[in-house]
Scaffold this motif. Structure first.
Motif, mmCIF file in Angstrom:
data_model
loop_
_atom_site.group_PDB
_atom_site.id
_atom_site.type_symbol
_atom_site.label_atom_id
_atom_site.label_comp_id
_atom_site.label_asym_id
_atom_site.label_seq_id
_atom_site.Cartn_x
_atom_site.Cartn_y
_atom_site.Cartn_z
ATOM 1 N N ILE A 1 0.660 -1.367 0.118
ATOM 2 C CA ILE A 1 -0.526 -0.184 -0.207
ATOM 3 C C ILE A 1 0.960 1.020 0.183
ATOM 4 O O ILE A 1 0.400 2.522 -0.122
ATOM 5 N N SER B 1 -5.210 -6.171 5.079
ATOM 6 C CA SER B 1 -4.187 -5.991 6.201
ATOM 7 C C SER B 1 -4.611 -6.539 7.900
ATOM 8 O O SER B 1 -5.735 -7.749 7.673
ATOM 9 N N TRP C 1 -1.406 1.161 6.218
ATOM 10 C CA TRP C 1 -3.335 1.251 5.721
ATOM 11 C C TRP C 1 -3.402 2.854 5.883
ATOM 12 O O TRP C 1 -4.362 3.478 5.753
ATOM 13 N N ILE D 1 -4.383 5.954 3.715
ATOM 14 C CA ILE D 1 -6.220 5.070 3.335
ATOM 15 C C ILE D 1 -6.631 5.842 2.184
ATOM 16 O O ILE D 1 -7.755 5.863 0.923
ATOM 17 N N LEU E 1 -11.981 -2.501 5.591
ATOM 18 C CA LEU E 1 -11.579 -2.196 4.666
ATOM 19 C C LEU E 1 -13.249 -2.100 4.385
ATOM 20 O O LEU E 1 -12.976 -1.733 2.289
#
Length: 165
Positions: free
Chosen positions: A32, A50, A62, A66, A101
């Motif tokens: 990520i 994750s 993350w 994000i 998520l």
């Protein structure tokens, strides 16, 4: 069919699962931290993974990135999720990051595929459970590592069936 796996990982367990998935489907895996909009958008199937930290938070990379996910055009796209966690040490937040998520991609209009049964796990609650099923592949590499290969293989064949060719 192209598959992109985007993951966050500190200790390497989730990265290892991403690598296993990548090999099994001849896809690409991207941390990520390095992901771009193209990584989210230019594939037939997007898989996000994750670990869950402590009392139920996303992995740090993350959390820090994000906005990359939130900026992606995912409306109508097929997305599958996997999460790693420890159901014994954290029975009240097992694979919560996967549920976080899930909420993010659903809000973006994605279609989540690859729900799995909760049977065979021993936890109290999880943000990743919706209508009695996990929203993706839940893995406990600490206490159920012997089941990982079987679960990964079965789940991947399920989600690949949903991906457009």
């Amino acid at each position: 069919m192209s598959v992109t796996i985007i993951f966050g990982s500190d200790g390497g367990a989730t990265k290892g699962v991403a690598a296993k998935l990548r090999k099994k489907c001849q896809g690409r895996s991207v941390d990520i931290k390095d992901a771009t909009a193209d990584d989210f958008e230019n594939c037939h199937l997007l898989i996000l993974g994750s670990p869950t930290y402590g009392d139920g938070t996303l992995q740090t990379d993350w959390e820090d990135n994000i906005a990359k996910l939130r900026g992606a055009k995912l409306a109508g796209r097929k997305v599958a999720l996997f999460g790693t966690g420890d159901q014994v040490t954290y029975p009240f937040s097992f694979v919560d990051a996967m549920g976080i998520l899930y909420d993010e991609v659903v809000e973006l209009g994605a279609e989540v595929v690859g729900f799995t049964e909760t049977e065979g796990y021993d936890f109290v609650e999880s943000l990743a459970v919706r209508e009695g099923k996990f929203v993706g592949l839940a893995l406990d590499l600490d206490t159920q590592s012997g089941l990982t290969e079987k679960r990964v293989t079965a789940w991947l064949s399920q989600v690949l069936a949903f991906a457009p060719a």
